[in-house]
Design an enzyme around this catalytic site. Structure first.
Site, short mmCIF file in Angstrom:
data_model
loop_
_atom_site.label_atom_id
_atom_site.label_comp_id
_atom_site.label_asym_id
_atom_site.label_seq_id
_atom_site.Cartn_x
_atom_site.Cartn_y
_atom_site.Cartn_z
N TYR A 1 8.43 -12.77 1.53
CA TYR A 1 8.51 -12.11 0.09
C TYR A 1 8.65 -13.15 -0.76
O TYR A 1 8.16 -12.99 -2.03
CB TYR A 1 9.71 -11.22 0.30
CG TYR A 1 9.55 -9.97 0.89
CD1 TYR A 1 8.96 -8.91 0.40
CD2 TYR A 1 9.67 -10.02 2.41
CE1 TYR A 1 8.90 -7.66 1.19
CE2 TYR A 1 9.60 -8.87 3.18
CZ TYR A 1 9.05 -7.50 2.20
OH TYR A 1 8.87 -6.63 3.18
N TRP B 1 11.54 5.87 -1.45
CA TRP B 1 10.86 6.38 -0.30
C TRP B 1 10.74 8.04 -0.36
O TRP B 1 11.93 8.59 -0.58
CB TRP B 1 11.48 5.62 0.93
CG TRP B 1 11.49 4.43 1.09
CD1 TRP B 1 12.58 3.62 0.70
CD2 TRP B 1 10.36 3.58 1.58
NE1 TRP B 1 12.16 2.02 1.07
CE2 TRP B 1 10.93 2.21 1.59
CE3 TRP B 1 9.07 3.90 2.09
CZ2 TRP B 1 10.22 1.08 1.86
CZ3 TRP B 1 8.67 2.81 2.57
CH2 TRP B 1 8.87 1.32 2.49
N THR C 1 17.05 1.70 -0.47
CA THR C 1 16.27 1.07 0.90
C THR C 1 16.31 1.73 2.16
O THR C 1 17.40 2.24 2.36
CB THR C 1 16.88 -0.49 0.89
OG1 THR C 1 18.34 -0.43 1.32
CG2 THR C 1 16.66 -1.21 -0.37
N CYS D 1 8.13 -0.62 6.67
CA CYS D 1 9.44 -1.60 6.54
C CYS D 1 9.77 -2.72 7.56
O CYS D 1 10.37 -2.04 8.68
CB CYS D 1 10.41 -0.97 5.76
SG CYS D 1 11.84 -2.09 5.53
#
Length: 328
Positions: free
Chosen positions: A172, A74, A108, A41
């Site tokens: 993105y 995750w 996140t 990430c």
């Protein structure tokens, strides 16, 4: 996703801060918190870099989620037993749910977790790096750099905001656009800003001033992923990074600076994007290239002057348990 097909990032994060005075209920305390990242990430990459530059490894432990996840968040699938060895959880989602049952927004990284309660404290990635640089000052290593000097904050903020809107998030917006028009707009903005950065970096070694600042920390994670992921996977393909002389040399300069390249695992980066984004890459095939040895070639940026750490010094090597595969 906006009605015109443009990708819109949810920027509603848990904004609780860990501060020296503990004003939000979370005072800086060595050993109390765990920074959770994923090597894949780019937003988490920032926090890993700043933690290294500040020398906080002994006071703020780091959990590393694997490159793969599903809609539930995750996971620690690379750790023995599939659990983080300190937090004893399989998914980062568990720490968010302990803070707020049924937490409705994105799970996140980076996230900082309060070890005694197992609750996430914050996932506000932009504030995390600023606080590691200043609120944790009492526990930083000797020679830690000032990445956000007061006299340059307005310029750092301005450059960092431009980079976020058009480059960090811009890739993105290209990759996740669902209409041709949305993609075309994002692509145009991305390359206008990349051209602006190319010109800016022709005559200066770093983005702001003559030392590394937060602005550089925020640009680097996107550049280092550009050819491996964003050029093809996200259709940001006007040019490769290696075809932009100033930006490519600048990125190599940072990569070879302790604290930057030693946080990068290209295989985990590619595994995440090419496997998790099944709507873009439904076969799940992970490309073999590009070759990564070029990151270690001479960059010649020393001729522009400047000192990466100002009056400070480079960090030592990362702990053995946090070392990434060598490019040698």
């Amino acid at each position: 996703m906006a009605g015109d097909g443009e990708f819109e990032r949810d920027q509603n994060y848990i904004a609780t801060r860990i501060t020296a005075d503990g004003r939000d209920g979370y005072p800086v305390e060595p050993g109390r918190y765990r920074l959770v990242i994923a090597r894949a990430c780019p937003w988490a990459n920032r926090a890993a870099i700043v933690r290294r530059l500040m020398g906080l490894e002994d006071v703020l432990s780091m959990g590393i989620a694997g490159p793969l996840h599903d809609e539930r968040s995750w996971t620690f699938h690379l750790d023995p037993g599939g659990k983080d060895p300190v937090l004893d959880i399989e998914r980062l989602q568990e720490a968010f749910f302990r803070r707020e049952p049924g937490y409705p927004r994105g799970i996140t990284v980076p996230a900082i977790v309060d070890i005694p309660t197992g609750q996430v404290v914050t996932n506000d990635f932009a504030q995390i790096t600023l606080d590691l640089g200043h609120e944790w000052a009492a526990h930083q290593r000797d020679g830690a750099p000032d990445l956000y000097p007061e006299e340059r904050r307005d310029e750092i903020d301005d450059v960092a905001d431009k980079v976020f809107q058009d480059v960090n998030n811009g890739v993105y917006k290209c990759g996740f656009a669902s209409t041709q028009g949305a993609y075309d707009r994002a692509y145009r903005r991305l390359w206008e800003r990349m051209d602006w950065l190319e010109e800016r970096l022709r005559s200066r070694r770093y983005l702001v001033g003559d030392t590394i600042t937060e602005a550089d920390v925020r640009l680097f994670p996107t550049l280092v992923r550009f050819d491996a992921v964003y050029h093809g996977h996200f259709k940001c393909n006007r040019q490769k990074l290696t075809e932009l002389p100033a930006l490519w040399a600048y990125a190599r300069d940072l990569f070879q600076t302790p604290g930057f390249g030693d946080t990068i695992d290209f295989e985990q980066i590619k595994a995440h994007y090419y496997v998790v984004h099944s709507h873009i890459n439904p076969t799940g095939i992970v490309p073999k290239g590009p070759e990564s040895g070029g990151w270690l070639t001479p960059h010649g940026r020393e001729e522009l002057g400047g000192q990466p750490f100002g009056d400070g010094t480079p960090p030592g090597p990362p702990p053995q348990s946090e070392r990434v595969p060598s490019l040698d």
